[in-house]
Design a protein around this motif. Structure first.
Motif, PDB file in Angstrom:
ATOM      1  N   VAL A  36       0.848  -1.186   0.000  1.00 53.05           N
ATOM      2  CA  VAL A  36       0.000   0.000   0.000  1.00 53.05           C
ATOM      3  C   VAL A  36       0.884   1.236   0.000  1.00 53.05           C
ATOM      4  N   THR A  37       0.570   2.188  -0.876  1.00 52.12           N
ATOM      5  CA  THR A  37       1.379   3.401  -0.975  1.00 52.12           C
ATOM      6  C   THR A  37       0.611   4.612  -0.470  1.00 52.12           C
ATOM      7  N   ILE A  38       1.340   5.720  -0.336  1.00 48.79           N
ATOM      8  CA  ILE A  38       0.714   6.956   0.104  1.00 48.79           C
ATOM      9  C   ILE A  38      -0.309   7.447  -0.921  1.00 48.79           C
ATOM     10  N   ALA A  39      -0.083   7.098  -2.187  1.00 45.98           N
ATOM     11  CA  ALA A  39      -1.036   7.473  -3.234  1.00 45.98           C
ATOM     12  C   ALA A  39      -2.363   6.742  -3.044  1.00 45.98           C
ATOM     13  N   ASP A  40      -2.294   5.465  -2.617  1.00 49.74           N
ATOM     14  CA  ASP A  40      -3.524   4.707  -2.347  1.00 49.74           C
ATOM     15  C   ASP A  40      -4.324   5.359  -1.232  1.00 49.74           C
ATOM     16  N   VAL A  41      -3.631   5.781  -0.176  1.00 48.49           N
ATOM     17  CA  VAL A  41      -4.300   6.448   0.944  1.00 48.49           C
ATOM     18  C   VAL A  41      -4.938   7.747   0.466  1.00 48.49           C
ATOM     19  N   ALA A  42      -4.215   8.502  -0.360  1.00 46.21           N
ATOM     20  CA  ALA A  42      -4.733   9.776  -0.858  1.00 46.21           C
ATOM     21  C   ALA A  42      -6.004   9.575  -1.677  1.00 46.21           C
ATOM     22  N   ARG A  43      -6.005   8.544  -2.545  1.00 46.02           N
ATOM     23  CA  ARG A  43      -7.193   8.277  -3.356  1.00 46.02           C
ATOM     24  C   ARG A  43      -8.397   7.930  -2.493  1.00 46.02           C
ATOM     25  N   LEU A  44      -8.201   7.045  -1.516  1.00 41.78           N
ATOM     26  CA  LEU A  44      -9.320   6.630  -0.675  1.00 41.78           C
ATOM     27  C   LEU A  44      -9.846   7.782   0.174  1.00 41.78           C
ATOM     28  N   ALA A  45      -8.945   8.629   0.667  1.00 44.13           N
ATOM     29  CA  ALA A  45      -9.358   9.744   1.525  1.00 44.13           C
ATOM     30  C   ALA A  45      -9.855  10.934   0.719  1.00 44.13           C
ATOM     31  N   GLY A  46      -9.589  10.933  -0.597  1.00 39.19           N
ATOM     32  CA  GLY A  46     -10.035  12.035  -1.433  1.00 39.19           C
ATOM     33  C   GLY A  46      -9.222  13.300  -1.223  1.00 39.19           C
ATOM     34  N   VAL A  47      -7.919  13.128  -0.966  1.00 37.48           N
ATOM     35  CA  VAL A  47      -7.039  14.281  -0.748  1.00 37.48           C
ATOM     36  C   VAL A  47      -5.760  14.072  -1.559  1.00 37.48           C
ATOM     37  N   SER A  48      -4.893  15.067  -1.525  1.00 47.30           N
ATOM     38  CA  SER A  48      -3.615  14.947  -2.224  1.00 47.30           C
ATOM     39  C   SER A  48      -2.613  14.147  -1.394  1.00 47.30           C
ATOM     40  N   ARG A  49      -1.543  13.688  -2.078  1.00 44.94           N
ATOM     41  CA  ARG A  49      -0.496  12.978  -1.353  1.00 44.94           C
ATOM     42  C   ARG A  49       0.179  13.884  -0.323  1.00 44.94           C
ATOM     43  N   GLN A  50       0.317  15.164  -0.649  1.00 45.36           N
ATOM     44  CA  GLN A  50       0.919  16.103   0.293  1.00 45.36           C
ATOM     45  C   GLN A  50       0.070  16.246   1.556  1.00 45.36           C
ATOM     46  N   THR A  51      -1.261  16.214   1.368  1.00 43.13           N
ATOM     47  CA  THR A  51      -2.148  16.307   2.541  1.00 43.13           C
ATOM     48  C   THR A  51      -2.009  15.080   3.431  1.00 43.13           C
ATOM     49  N   VAL A  52      -1.875  13.905   2.815  1.00 46.33           N
ATOM     50  CA  VAL A  52      -1.640  12.691   3.600  1.00 46.33           C
ATOM     51  C   VAL A  52      -0.344  12.826   4.385  1.00 46.33           C
ATOM     52  N   SER A  53       0.704  13.288   3.718  1.00 45.61           N
ATOM     53  CA  SER A  53       1.999  13.460   4.388  1.00 45.61           C
ATOM     54  C   SER A  53       1.882  14.444   5.542  1.00 45.61           C
ATOM     55  N   ASN A  54       1.175  15.549   5.306  1.00 44.83           N
ATOM     56  CA  ASN A  54       0.994  16.535   6.382  1.00 44.83           C
ATOM     57  C   ASN A  54       0.205  15.951   7.545  1.00 44.83           C
ATOM     58  N   ALA A  55      -0.844  15.179   7.230  1.00 47.22           N
ATOM     59  CA  ALA A  55      -1.689  14.609   8.285  1.00 47.22           C
ATOM     60  C   ALA A  55      -0.895  13.664   9.181  1.00 47.22           C
ATOM     61  N   LEU A  56       0.080  12.968   8.576  1.00 49.89           N
ATOM     62  CA  LEU A  56       0.862  12.001   9.343  1.00 49.89           C
ATOM     63  C   LEU A  56       2.083  12.612  10.016  1.00 49.89           C
ATOM     64  N   ASN A  57       2.664  13.631   9.394  1.00 49.69           N
ATOM     65  CA  ASN A  57       3.919  14.176   9.895  1.00 49.69           C
ATOM     66  C   ASN A  57       3.802  15.555  10.530  1.00 49.69           C
ATOM     67  N   SER A  58       2.845  16.345  10.081  1.00 51.35           N
ATOM     68  CA  SER A  58       2.656  17.705  10.618  1.00 51.35           C
ATOM     69  C   SER A  58       1.169  17.951  10.810  1.00 51.35           C
ATOM     70  N   PRO A  59       0.523  17.210  11.727  1.00 53.47           N
ATOM     71  CA  PRO A  59      -0.942  17.278  11.838  1.00 53.47           C
ATOM     72  C   PRO A  59      -1.470  18.657  12.204  1.00 53.47           C
ATOM     73  N   GLU A  60      -0.610  19.519  12.762  1.00 49.06           N
ATOM     74  CA  GLU A  60      -1.075  20.844  13.180  1.00 49.06           C
ATOM     75  C   GLU A  60      -1.450  21.726  11.990  1.00 49.06           C
ATOM     76  N   VAL A  61      -0.997  21.380  10.763  1.00 48.98           N
ATOM     77  CA  VAL A  61      -1.305  22.213   9.594  1.00 48.98           C
ATOM     78  C   VAL A  61      -2.508  21.683   8.817  1.00 48.98           C
ATOM     79  N   VAL A  62      -3.127  20.622   9.316  1.00 47.52           N
ATOM     80  CA  VAL A  62      -4.263  20.002   8.633  1.00 47.52           C
ATOM     81  C   VAL A  62      -5.518  20.141   9.481  1.00 47.52           C
TER      82      VAL A  62
END
Length: 363
Positions: free
Chosen positions: A5-31
């Motif tokens: 499973v890749t970050i792109a798969d997570v982005a597709r399922l959540a309906g967001v960009s890959r950068q948003t997934v990265s932010n949600a996991l690594n910098s949640p304060e900006v999401v």
């Protein structure tokens, strides 16, 4: 073989960009929280696992929290910090951290280990246990600006004005509750088995007993014994106190080790029962069943501290520390520090929890 499973798969399922997934996991304060929760649900559904090496390169964070394994002691009280460590590991995992274990025999050895670990593994923070007067470890971490929290108050300073975050259990509140329990049962002359003066934890637990007893008009002077922390020490100290002419009918102990020793002493000939018409000693009333000739028989009550598995096995009434809750608070304080959400310029946060009395056959 299951496809990765890749970050792109997570982005597709959540309906967001890959950068948003990265932010949600690594910098949640900006999401936004709603978006973060949507990403976390997708992560869970897909079973996505973060590449920790890549994450560390991006964020400069190892997602490791380091803590010392306590030295093996008598096999009784050692289980207390084992339970805390289990709770810390679970709470850390829920926040995306892993626990790094190390050993050290004393403060200086632990400070040396800090330097080794920071050079080799770069833990994000430390959790310190067994705090005490003149603690070298906290001073070193503060000087080197390494994030940490202690499970235990900084006994060398005013706890409320401490320079670092801490979580602790209110030992004085616990022994006060134990003493009130015995007073409500009709005991008046209640002894205390503790550690030698100078132990922050031991002094705190003694204070709760002494203050509560004094409030009833009983002078606690002479009713306590200070000793080492193993079963044999507790048995010897209990023998000494119960064989005195003070009329002690109950004991509050600073640990389950001493309480188990006290139980051994109370089962010795002539000590397990206090015959006579005044089981409360100097101030007591008439309680218990009748002996021949109108005397009253009454077991010596014993209460321990830490509610270890041994306490449950032998029917020892004991004070239980909320260790899972304490561990969760430690992780919460650390994540607040690491995410930069601590109150800048304000005093570090601290949490003081109350133990609960688990009543069994011994009191």
């Amino acid at each position: 073989m299951t496809e990765k499973v890749t970050i792109a798969d997570v982005a597709r399922l959540a309906g967001v960009s890959r950068q948003t997934v990265s932010n949600a996991l690594n910098s949640p304060e900006v999401v936004r929280e709603e978006t973060r929760q949507r990403v976390l649900r997708a992560v869970e559904e897909l079973g996505y696992r973060v590449n920790q090496a890549a994450r560390q390169m991006r964020t400069g964070r190892s997602r490791l929290i380091a803590i010392r394994i306590e030295p093996d002691r008598d096999g009784i009280n050692g289980s207390v910090l084992d339970r805390f460590l289990h709770g810390l590991t679970e709470s850390a995992a829920l926040s995306g951290y892993r626990v790094l274990l190390y050993t050290a025999d004393d403060d200086q050895a632990e400070v040396d280990t800090f330097e080794d670990l920071l050079g080799a593994y770069e833990p994000d923070a430390f959790v310190l246990t067994s705090t005490h007067h003149g603690d070298l470890r906290t001073a070193w971490l503060l000087d080197h600006k390494v994030p940490f929290v202690t499970f235990g108050r900084p006994w060398s300073a005013d706890s409320a004005g401490a320079a670092h975050a801490w979580v602790d259990v209110d030992g004085a509140a616990g022994t006060a509750a134990a003493t009130r329990h015995l007073l409500d049962a009709g005991h008046r002359v209640i002894g205390f088995l503790g550690w030698p003066p100078g132990s922050g934890v031991g002094d705190d637990r003694r204070e709760g007993w002494a203050r509560t007893l004094a409030a009833t008009g009983v002078d606690p002077a002479g009713l306590s014994r200070a000793t080492g922390d193993d079963v044999a020490d507790g048995e010897k100290a209990a023998h000494d106190l119960l064989r005195s002419d003070l009329g002690v009918t109950a004991l509050v102990c600073v640990s389950d080790s001493l309480a188990l020793g006290a139980l051994h002493a109370t089962r010795s000939p002539g000590l397990a029962w206090q015959p006579g018409g005044r089981p409360g000693g100097r101030l007591g009333g008439r309680l218990g069943g009748r002996l021949g000739g109108g005397a009253v028989e009454r077991p010596v009550a014993v209460i321990g501290f830490d509610d270890t598995p041994v306490a449950k096995a032998v029917g020892l009434t004991s004070l239980s520390q909320p260790l899972t809750q304490a561990a969760a608070h430690c992780v919460a304080l650390l994540t607040t520090l690491l995410d930069g959400q601590a109150n800048p310029g304000g005093p570090p946060a601290n949490v003081l929890l109350e133990p609960s009395l688990v009543v069994r056959q011994s009191a």
